[in-house]
Design an enzyme around this catalytic site. Structure first.
Site, mmCIF file in Angstrom:
data_model
loop_
_atom_site.group_PDB
_atom_site.id
_atom_site.type_symbol
_atom_site.label_atom_id
_atom_site.label_comp_id
_atom_site.label_asym_id
_atom_site.label_seq_id
_atom_site.Cartn_x
_atom_site.Cartn_y
_atom_site.Cartn_z
ATOM 1 N N LYS A 84 -14.127 -6.052 -8.437
ATOM 2 C CA LYS A 84 -14.653 -6.283 -7.089
ATOM 3 C C LYS A 84 -16.158 -6.485 -7.193
ATOM 4 C CE LYS A 84 -11.309 -4.315 -3.913
ATOM 5 N NZ LYS A 84 -10.093 -3.971 -4.625
ATOM 6 N N LYS B 4 0.848 -1.193 0.000
ATOM 7 C CA LYS B 4 0.000 0.000 0.000
ATOM 8 C C LYS B 4 0.884 1.243 0.000
ATOM 9 C CE LYS B 4 -4.177 -1.627 -0.010
ATOM 10 N NZ LYS B 4 -4.852 -1.607 -1.312
HETATM 11 C C1 0XW Z 1 -6.793 -4.971 -0.652
HETATM 12 N N1 0XW Z 1 -8.206 -4.834 -0.878
HETATM 13 C C2 0XW Z 1 -8.742 -5.976 -1.589
HETATM 14 C C3 0XW Z 1 -8.887 -4.785 0.459
HETATM 15 C C4 0XW Z 1 -9.733 -3.600 0.528
HETATM 16 O O1 0XW Z 1 -11.085 -3.871 0.279
HETATM 17 C C5 0XW Z 1 -9.177 -2.679 -0.501
HETATM 18 C C6 0XW Z 1 -8.631 -3.580 -1.565
HETATM 19 C C7 0XW Z 1 -7.618 -2.861 -2.435
HETATM 20 O O2 0XW Z 1 -7.253 -3.352 -3.510
HETATM 21 O O3 0XW Z 1 -7.205 -1.751 -2.071
HETATM 22 MG MG MG Z 2 -6.582 -2.116 -5.202
#
Ligand code: 0XW
Ligand code: MG
Length: 368
Positions: A265, A165
């Site tokens: 998603k 992240k």
């Molecule tokens: C890692 N994730 C799958 C979890 C959260 O829902 C956000 C998402 C992402 O890709 O940021």
């Molecule tokens: Mg993402």
């Protein structure tokens, strides 16, 4: 397969690894999940689940899901549960948007259809290609050394793909990637996910400073146009996640040569049915495909993992094992995890056995 009852539950799902942080100081302590049970006249129940990540990740929030499901549920009673496309169109006619709420209903319809026909979701959605799907683990935003330590822990647990992240201060983000890259075996696949938090200036600085490192860039900027501007001058593999909210934008991104891969998603796009459409469009252009969700536990994980299993193996990117992110369970489910891969439960429908007593009293119920 007449829909005779729809029951809605809530489950709070705390994170096993504590606060989850992504760009811009956004954080959550768990998933606020909504579970929908759809029962046929013959007494078979299919389940679906939707859980946004707080209210900051997508245009979605848990109370919104419950309110929207409350609007939709009575209009579905008496309909044929197997007419999933028809029911999706009906939901879209009655309520514009709010795909995250429709996702739980749509998922329950697939589960019910699978249970009634004896076929798994992977079979119903095209047929399983192989037996397992690759997993990644997300490294929540922390100081570089803390992220490196967590990366080592996840590698020791068997994960071979990590999502770093980024999306805060670029210099710190560069240090984050450096620290993680140095801490993990060289064949670990890294994605750097800024969750749309950088401008083009930050993205270009990050790209220049990390030119020699191996990673895939995920959703650097928020707007379509900023990401396109980056794409035009960058040869790094680029995957978009938040931007991909429907067929319209995916077709445009394909026409613009914007993406090498996409993240679908379920909650964002409106459920299994709509995710399958996007998945099939992406297959037609050989895009790499991640299918996952914004949150949830066993029920949700079984749904997106089943759909990913019926996606050609060569195009599968990875997915998440959300049921291992949280400290509670919402179904008995035989997920097998080995060598960074997960085999979804193979039984009919989602292949999970839901015990509704863990949810306490339903929030509401509609019946014929
Ligand atoms: C890692 N994730 C799958 C979890 C959260 O829902 C956000 C998402 C992402 O890709 O940021
Ligand atoms: Mg993402």
């Amino acid at each position: 397969m007449t829909i005779s009852r729809i029951t809605v539950y809530r489950q709070w799902q705390p994170f096993r690894d504590g606060t989850y942080r992504c760009s811009g100081g956004r954080s959550a302590e768990g998933f606020d999940s909504t579970i929908v049970g759809i029962t046929s006249a013959k007494g078979v129940t299919g389940y679906g689940e939707t859980a946004p990540l707080g209210s900051f990740y997508d245009p979605a929030f848990a109370e919104g899901a419950r309110a929207a499901i409350g609007q939709l549920a009575p209009t579905l009673l008496g309909a044929d549960a197997a007419a999933i496309e028809t029911l999706n169109r009906r939901m879209d006619l009655i309520l514009k948007g709010h795909g995250y709420a429709k996702s739980a209903i749509d998922m329950a319809l697939w589960d019910l259809t699978g249970k009634t026909s004896g076929l798994s979701l992977a079979t119903l959605s095209g047929g399983g290609d192989g037996h397992s799907v690759p997993l990644y683990r997300s490294l929540a935003q922390e100081a570089p050394e803390a992220m490196a330590a967590r990366a080592r822990k996840y590698i020791a647990e068997g994960y071979r793909r990590l999502q770093v992240k980024v999306g805060l201060d670029v210099d710190e983000d560069i240090a984050r990637l450096d620290a993680v890259r140095a801490a993990v075996p060289s064949d670990t696949v890294l994605f750097c996910d800024a969750n749309g938090s950088w401008g083009t200036m930050e993205t270009r600085r990050f790209l220049t400073a990390t030119r020699n490192l191996d990673y895939v860039l995920e959703q650097p900027c928020e707007s379509y146009e900023e990401n396109l501007a980056i794409r035009r001058s960058c040869d790094r593999a680029l995957v978009l996640d938040e931007t991909i909210d429907g067929a319209d934008v995916l077709l445009r991104a394909i026409a613009d040569g914007l993406v090498d891969g996409i993240t679908i998603k379920l909650a964002r796009v409106g459920g299994v049915t709509k995710a399958k459409l996007l998945r099939d469009i992406a297959i037609a252009r050989n895009l790499r495909i991640t299918i996952e969700d914004t949150g949830g536990a066993q029920i949700d994980t079984a749904a997106y993992a089943g759909l990913l299993l019926s996606t050609p193996e060569g195009l599968r990117q990875h997915t998440v094992d959300f049921h291992n992110w949280v400290t509670v369970s919402n179904a008995r489910a035989d997920f097998r995890i080995a060598n960074g891969h997960m085999t979804p439960p193979g039984g009919p429908g989602l292949g999970v056995e839901v015990d509704t007593t863990v949810f306490g009293r339903p929030l509401f119920e509609y019946a014929l």
